[in-house]
Motif scaffolding. Structure first.
Motif, short mmCIF file in Angstrom:
data_model
loop_
_atom_site.label_atom_id
_atom_site.label_comp_id
_atom_site.label_asym_id
_atom_site.label_seq_id
_atom_site.Cartn_x
_atom_site.Cartn_y
_atom_site.Cartn_z
N VAL A 98 0.87 -1.17 0.00
CA VAL A 98 0.00 0.00 0.00
C VAL A 98 0.91 1.22 0.00
CG1 VAL A 98 -1.71 1.31 1.29
CG2 VAL A 98 -1.85 -1.18 1.22
N GLU A 99 0.74 2.06 -1.00
CA GLU A 99 1.58 3.24 -1.11
C GLU A 99 0.72 4.50 -1.01
OE1 GLU A 99 5.14 1.30 -3.85
OE2 GLU A 99 3.99 3.01 -4.58
N GLN A 100 1.18 5.43 -0.20
CA GLN A 100 0.41 6.66 -0.01
C GLN A 100 1.22 7.86 -0.48
OE1 GLN A 100 -1.11 5.30 4.31
NE2 GLN A 100 -2.02 7.21 3.55
N SER A 101 0.48 8.83 -0.99
CA SER A 101 1.13 10.07 -1.40
C SER A 101 0.20 11.25 -1.14
CB SER A 101 1.50 10.00 -2.88
OG SER A 101 0.33 9.85 -3.67
N PRO A 102 0.75 12.43 -0.87
CA PRO A 102 2.18 12.65 -0.63
C PRO A 102 2.58 12.12 0.75
CG PRO A 102 0.97 14.65 -0.19
CD PRO A 102 -0.05 13.65 -0.69
N GLN A 103 3.85 12.13 1.03
CA GLN A 103 4.32 11.73 2.36
C GLN A 103 3.88 12.75 3.40
OE1 GLN A 103 8.60 11.09 2.15
NE2 GLN A 103 8.24 8.98 2.77
N SER A 104 3.96 14.02 3.01
CA SER A 104 3.54 15.08 3.92
C SER A 104 2.94 16.21 3.12
CB SER A 104 4.72 15.57 4.77
OG SER A 104 5.73 16.08 3.95
N LEU A 105 2.14 17.02 3.82
CA LEU A 105 1.37 18.06 3.14
C LEU A 105 1.07 19.16 4.13
CD1 LEU A 105 -0.23 18.80 0.54
CD2 LEU A 105 -2.14 17.50 1.49
N ILE A 106 1.24 20.40 3.69
CA ILE A 106 0.87 21.56 4.51
C ILE A 106 -0.19 22.35 3.73
CG2 ILE A 106 1.65 23.66 5.65
CD1 ILE A 106 4.46 22.47 5.72
N ILE A 107 -1.31 22.63 4.39
CA ILE A 107 -2.35 23.42 3.75
C ILE A 107 -2.83 24.49 4.72
CG2 ILE A 107 -3.12 21.53 2.26
CD1 ILE A 107 -5.51 21.17 4.14
N LEU A 108 -3.47 25.51 4.18
CA LEU A 108 -4.03 26.56 5.02
C LEU A 108 -5.41 26.15 5.54
CD1 LEU A 108 -3.05 29.76 3.01
CD2 LEU A 108 -2.07 28.96 5.16
N GLU A 109 -5.67 26.57 6.73
CA GLU A 109 -6.98 26.31 7.34
C GLU A 109 -8.09 26.77 6.41
OE1 GLU A 109 -7.45 28.39 10.98
OE2 GLU A 109 -9.18 27.21 11.63
N GLY A 110 -9.09 25.94 6.25
CA GLY A 110 -10.22 26.27 5.39
C GLY A 110 -10.12 25.70 3.98
N LYS A 111 -8.91 25.33 3.58
CA LYS A 111 -8.72 24.77 2.24
C LYS A 111 -9.07 23.29 2.22
CE LYS A 111 -7.13 28.55 0.36
NZ LYS A 111 -7.94 29.27 -0.66
N ASN A 112 -9.28 22.79 1.01
CA ASN A 112 -9.53 21.36 0.81
C ASN A 112 -8.23 20.66 0.43
OD1 ASN A 112 -12.21 22.13 1.06
ND2 ASN A 112 -12.56 22.15 -1.17
N CYS A 113 -8.20 19.36 0.64
CA CYS A 113 -7.04 18.59 0.18
C CYS A 113 -7.46 17.15 -0.11
CB CYS A 113 -5.90 18.60 1.21
SG CYS A 113 -6.25 17.70 2.72
N THR A 114 -6.62 16.49 -0.90
CA THR A 114 -6.88 15.09 -1.26
C THR A 114 -5.62 14.27 -1.06
OG1 THR A 114 -8.55 15.74 -2.88
CG2 THR A 114 -7.63 13.53 -3.09
N LEU A 115 -5.77 13.17 -0.36
CA LEU A 115 -4.67 12.25 -0.12
C LEU A 115 -4.89 10.99 -0.96
CD1 LEU A 115 -4.66 12.48 3.80
CD2 LEU A 115 -3.71 14.08 2.12
N GLN A 116 -3.80 10.42 -1.44
CA GLN A 116 -3.90 9.28 -2.36
C GLN A 116 -3.39 8.00 -1.74
OE1 GLN A 116 -5.37 9.44 -5.23
NE2 GLN A 116 -5.54 11.67 -5.43
N CYS A 117 -3.99 6.90 -2.19
CA CYS A 117 -3.59 5.56 -1.74
C CYS A 117 -3.67 4.61 -2.94
CB CYS A 117 -4.49 5.09 -0.61
SG CYS A 117 -4.24 3.37 -0.10
#
Lengths: 113, 115
Positions: A4-23
């Motif tokens: 099982v591989e996940q990306s990104p390893q780390s992520l910084i986002i601003l409060e209120g923004k959306n984000c997507t993590l992958q597997c």
């Protein structure tokens, strides 16, 4: 090899923004896919569990998707909050006679004010 | 409150001194498991138990022992700890020993340092 591989390893986002993590996974035979949230120094807590026939599942601001054909999953976080800062772990369960879980190494998310 | 309880939460010990990390769950779960978590490696399974008196090796069982004499308890035993067993350990449980979709409940973790 079951991985099982996940990306990104780390992520910084601003409060209120959306984000997507992958597997992405190569686990076979597939049973289900789980997403966990792990706060620093704490035990992982389940967010979603999806079986082969489910391609989306939501838990509040967290929405997981699953494409069993391409063996990919994503975790989408909407309107991020500071409390979303944590590691997110993707776990795939094998459809074998015994319980076998294959863990990803996680994505570390930091939500910045 | 449904929970998995581990003790101790923190422990510093020396090489060769036997220690036991206890794990107890109050959810009447058949399945219990131990994991270790190391930076960059994620969670790796040490041992698991499908039910009382039924245990089996996970991916990294060397240097560890377990027992399952009662349904609620699943202690992890390090007979002769070594520095490479310094890690963060998690116990977990779920319902339905052979089921695949039950939610896995984790304890709060036990941070072990072996000098």
């Amino acid at each position: 090899k079951n991985q099982v591989e996940q990306s990104p390893q780390s992520l910084i986002i601003l409060e209120g923004k959306n984000c997507t993590l992958q597997c992405n996974y190569t686990v076979s035979p597939f049973s289900n896919l789980r997403w966990y949230k792990q706060d620093t120094g704490r035990g992982p807590v389940s967010l979603t569990i999806m079986t082969f026939s489910e391609n989306t599942k939501s838990n509040g601001r967290y929405t997981a998707t699953l494409d069993a054909d391409t063996k990919q999953s994503s975790l989408h976080i909407t309107a991020s909050q500071l409390s979303d800062s944590a590691s997110y772990i993707c776990v795939v369960s094998m459809n074998t006679g015994f319980q076998k879980l294959v863990f990803g190494t996680g994505t570390r998310l930091l939500v910045s004010p | 409150e449904a929970q998995v309880t581990q003790n101790p939460r923190y422990l510093i010990t020396v090489t060769g001194k036997k220690l036991t990390v206890t794990c107890s769950q109050n959810m009447n779960h058949e399945y219990m498991s131990w994991y270790r978590q190391d930076p960059g490696l994620g969670l790796r399974q040490i041992y698991y138990s499908m039910n009382v008196e039924v245990t089996d090796k996970g991916d990294v069982p060397e240097g560890y022992k377990v027992s399952r004499k009662e349904k609620r308890n699943f202690p992890l035993i390090l007979e002769s700890p070594s520095p490479n067993q310094t890690s963060l350990y998690f116990c977990a449980s779920k319902s339905g020993g052979r089921g695949h979709t039950g939610e896995l409940f984790f304890g709060e973790g036990s941070r072990l340092t072996v000098l």
